[in-house]
Design a protein around this motif. Sequence first.
Motif, PDB file in Angstrom:
ATOM      1  N   LEU A 212     -12.074  -0.958  27.293  1.00 28.77           N
ATOM      2  CA  LEU A 212     -11.234  -0.987  25.982  1.00 28.77           C
ATOM      3  C   LEU A 212     -12.032  -1.936  25.043  1.00 28.77           C
ATOM      4  CD1 LEU A 212      -7.859  -1.508  27.287  1.00 28.77           C
ATOM      5  CD2 LEU A 212      -8.674   0.492  26.339  1.00 28.77           C
ATOM      6  N   LEU A 213     -12.706  -3.017  25.592  1.00 24.55           N
ATOM      7  CA  LEU A 213     -13.512  -3.835  24.499  1.00 24.55           C
ATOM      8  C   LEU A 213     -14.434  -3.057  24.043  1.00 24.55           C
ATOM      9  CD1 LEU A 213     -14.102  -7.226  26.462  1.00 24.55           C
ATOM     10  CD2 LEU A 213     -13.032  -7.027  24.118  1.00 24.55           C
ATOM     11  N   MET A 214     -15.249  -2.084  24.726  1.00 29.47           N
ATOM     12  CA  MET A 214     -16.473  -1.308  24.137  1.00 29.47           C
ATOM     13  C   MET A 214     -15.736  -0.396  23.207  1.00 29.47           C
ATOM     14  SD  MET A 214     -19.147   0.656  26.232  1.00 29.47           S
ATOM     15  CE  MET A 214     -18.218   1.660  27.250  1.00 29.47           C
ATOM     16  N   ILE A 215     -14.527   0.110  23.588  1.00 26.85           N
ATOM     17  CA  ILE A 215     -14.067   1.207  22.524  1.00 26.85           C
ATOM     18  C   ILE A 215     -13.505   0.507  21.401  1.00 26.85           C
ATOM     19  CG2 ILE A 215     -11.966   2.787  22.343  1.00 26.85           C
ATOM     20  CD1 ILE A 215     -12.329   3.077  25.423  1.00 26.85           C
ATOM     21  N   GLY A 216     -12.888  -0.719  21.627  1.00 25.79           N
ATOM     22  CA  GLY A 216     -12.698  -1.433  20.354  1.00 25.79           C
ATOM     23  C   GLY A 216     -13.705  -1.585  19.545  1.00 25.79           C
ATOM     24  N   ALA A 217     -15.024  -1.991  19.963  1.00 25.98           N
ATOM     25  CA  ALA A 217     -16.048  -2.562  19.061  1.00 25.98           C
ATOM     26  C   ALA A 217     -16.672  -1.099  18.366  1.00 25.98           C
ATOM     27  CB  ALA A 217     -17.063  -3.131  20.001  1.00 25.98           C
ATOM     28  N   GLY A 223     -15.625   2.455  11.640  1.00 25.28           N
ATOM     29  CA  GLY A 223     -14.802   2.099  10.348  1.00 25.28           C
ATOM     30  C   GLY A 223     -15.835   1.585   9.473  1.00 25.28           C
ATOM     31  N   PHE A 224     -16.713   0.904   9.705  1.00 21.72           N
ATOM     32  CA  PHE A 224     -17.758   0.276   8.891  1.00 21.72           C
ATOM     33  C   PHE A 224     -19.001   1.541   8.592  1.00 21.72           C
ATOM     34  CE2 PHE A 224     -15.718  -3.667   9.642  1.00 21.72           C
ATOM     35  CZ  PHE A 224     -15.717  -4.246   8.331  1.00 21.72           C
ATOM     36  N   GLY A 225     -18.645   2.523   9.206  1.00 22.68           N
ATOM     37  CA  GLY A 225     -19.825   3.607   8.850  1.00 22.68           C
ATOM     38  C   GLY A 225     -20.842   3.852   9.712  1.00 22.68           C
ATOM     39  N   VAL A 226     -21.048   2.815  11.027  1.00 24.43           N
ATOM     40  CA  VAL A 226     -21.996   2.842  11.889  1.00 24.43           C
ATOM     41  C   VAL A 226     -21.560   3.650  13.041  1.00 24.43           C
ATOM     42  CG1 VAL A 226     -23.207   1.579  13.347  1.00 24.43           C
ATOM     43  CG2 VAL A 226     -22.390   0.482  11.136  1.00 24.43           C
ATOM     44  N   HIS A 227     -21.950   4.915  13.171  1.00 26.14           N
ATOM     45  CA  HIS A 227     -21.313   6.044  14.051  1.00 26.14           C
ATOM     46  C   HIS A 227     -22.286   5.869  15.415  1.00 26.14           C
ATOM     47  CE1 HIS A 227     -18.982   7.429  10.557  1.00 26.14           C
ATOM     48  NE2 HIS A 227     -19.930   7.428  10.146  1.00 26.14           N
ATOM     49  N   VAL A 228     -21.568   5.524  16.364  1.00 19.73           N
ATOM     50  CA  VAL A 228     -22.116   5.498  17.811  1.00 19.73           C
ATOM     51  C   VAL A 228     -21.811   6.877  18.332  1.00 19.73           C
ATOM     52  CG1 VAL A 228     -22.370   4.116  19.926  1.00 19.73           C
ATOM     53  CG2 VAL A 228     -22.140   3.010  17.834  1.00 19.73           C
ATOM     54  N   PRO A 229     -22.968   7.547  18.804  1.00 19.67           N
ATOM     55  CA  PRO A 229     -22.660   8.880  19.549  1.00 19.67           C
ATOM     56  C   PRO A 229     -21.553   8.679  20.792  1.00 19.67           C
ATOM     57  CG  PRO A 229     -24.928   8.673  19.062  1.00 19.67           C
ATOM     58  CD  PRO A 229     -24.224   7.573  18.644  1.00 19.67           C
ATOM     59  N   LYS A 230     -20.536   9.527  20.820  1.00 26.69           N
ATOM     60  CA  LYS A 230     -19.711   9.233  22.047  1.00 26.69           C
ATOM     61  C   LYS A 230     -20.414   9.583  23.186  1.00 26.69           C
ATOM     62  CE  LYS A 230     -15.675   8.622  19.579  1.00 26.69           C
ATOM     63  NZ  LYS A 230     -15.978   8.795  18.247  1.00 26.69           N
ATOM     64  N   GLY A 231     -21.076  10.626  23.093  1.00 25.36           N
ATOM     65  CA  GLY A 231     -21.914  10.796  24.451  1.00 25.36           C
ATOM     66  C   GLY A 231     -22.327   9.503  25.235  1.00 25.36           C
ATOM     67  N   TYR A 232     -23.132   8.584  24.349  1.00 27.43           N
ATOM     68  CA  TYR A 232     -23.580   7.381  25.140  1.00 27.43           C
ATOM     69  C   TYR A 232     -22.540   6.463  25.642  1.00 27.43           C
ATOM     70  CZ  TYR A 232     -27.624   8.453  22.122  1.00 27.43           C
ATOM     71  OH  TYR A 232     -28.900   8.771  21.706  1.00 27.43           O
ATOM     72  N   ALA A 236     -22.011   5.695  29.398  1.00 24.88           N
ATOM     73  CA  ALA A 236     -21.768   4.395  30.060  1.00 24.88           C
ATOM     74  C   ALA A 236     -20.639   4.043  30.867  1.00 24.88           C
ATOM     75  CB  ALA A 236     -22.146   3.542  29.010  1.00 24.88           C
ATOM     76  N   MET A 237     -19.516   4.464  30.401  1.00 26.77           N
ATOM     77  CA  MET A 237     -18.282   4.511  31.177  1.00 26.77           C
ATOM     78  C   MET A 237     -18.325   5.121  32.554  1.00 26.77           C
ATOM     79  SD  MET A 237     -15.694   4.824  28.000  1.00 26.77           S
ATOM     80  CE  MET A 237     -14.101   4.862  28.933  1.00 26.77           C
ATOM     81  N   ALA A 238     -18.938   6.331  32.417  1.00 25.90           N
ATOM     82  CA  ALA A 238     -18.889   7.112  33.660  1.00 25.90           C
ATOM     83  C   ALA A 238     -19.868   6.428  34.722  1.00 25.90           C
ATOM     84  CB  ALA A 238     -19.448   8.574  33.512  1.00 25.90           C
ATOM     85  N   PHE A 239     -21.062   5.749  34.474  1.00 25.08           N
ATOM     86  CA  PHE A 239     -22.016   5.335  35.165  1.00 25.08           C
ATOM     87  C   PHE A 239     -21.191   4.045  35.727  1.00 25.08           C
ATOM     88  CE2 PHE A 239     -25.211   2.002  36.034  1.00 25.08           C
ATOM     89  CZ  PHE A 239     -25.899   2.739  36.730  1.00 25.08           C
TER      90      PHE A 239
END
Length: 261
Positions: A212-217, A223-232, A236-239
Amino acid sequence: MESLLALFSDPAVWAALVALVVMEIVLGIDNLIFISILTNKLPEHQQQKARRVGIGLALFMRLALLSMIAWLVGLTEPVIDLGFQGAPGQYGEPTFETQFSWRDLILIAGGLFLVWKATKEIHHNVDPHPNDDVFDVGRTTMTFGATIAQILVLDLVFSVDSILTAVGMTEHLPVMVIAVVTAVLVMLLAADPMANFIKRNPTVVMLALGFLLMIGAVLIADGFGVHVPKGYIYTAMAFSAGIEGLNIWARRRKAAVETSG
């Protein structure tokens, strides 16, 4: 009815539906983890009801947003402009946006709420009996109404993200509705097993709060336009979940050997 039959006679529509269902289920995992952690803090007789109400609100919100697609798409139009550019990145473009849409503001607010809530829960798990000070966040007991209110806030954030994803993947409203309803039904079926699994394995709670911390970040960054690919993120969550699964298995094997011995 004939138009629907004609629509679903197209293999491309079926392919879009399958892809969208998978995407909506993946996006719903975040929502479900949050609901599971919150409802597990309620009395036993209220937990299942709270999960069903929370997931029902998620479905209602998604369907309501689907009925207002034109308005929702407009949420991506800038409403605030700070009037300056972010520092240039590697390719000369700003590293962050200074124009914000309603979607951006919702994601930033939701991300901040998620970071605050996850941090508060981590503090409570690490120190379940804090001293009387300003950091005493674990003394009050969650009520049913407070739990539903917090679920409602995150339902709104995840619903906006979910519907904008659906709009970006297909232009057919029936496909969006079927995908959203299917994903929420999967959430409903998985809610009790996931909550019970988290309850039986306390170490999973800390892992889920880390998610949840990672998802919140990520929501704040988006929201600030820095798009992190959801696949990454989900890789990481699955690993991490896989490693925790091995730890749980090892502990159970060790306990079984000690019991038999």
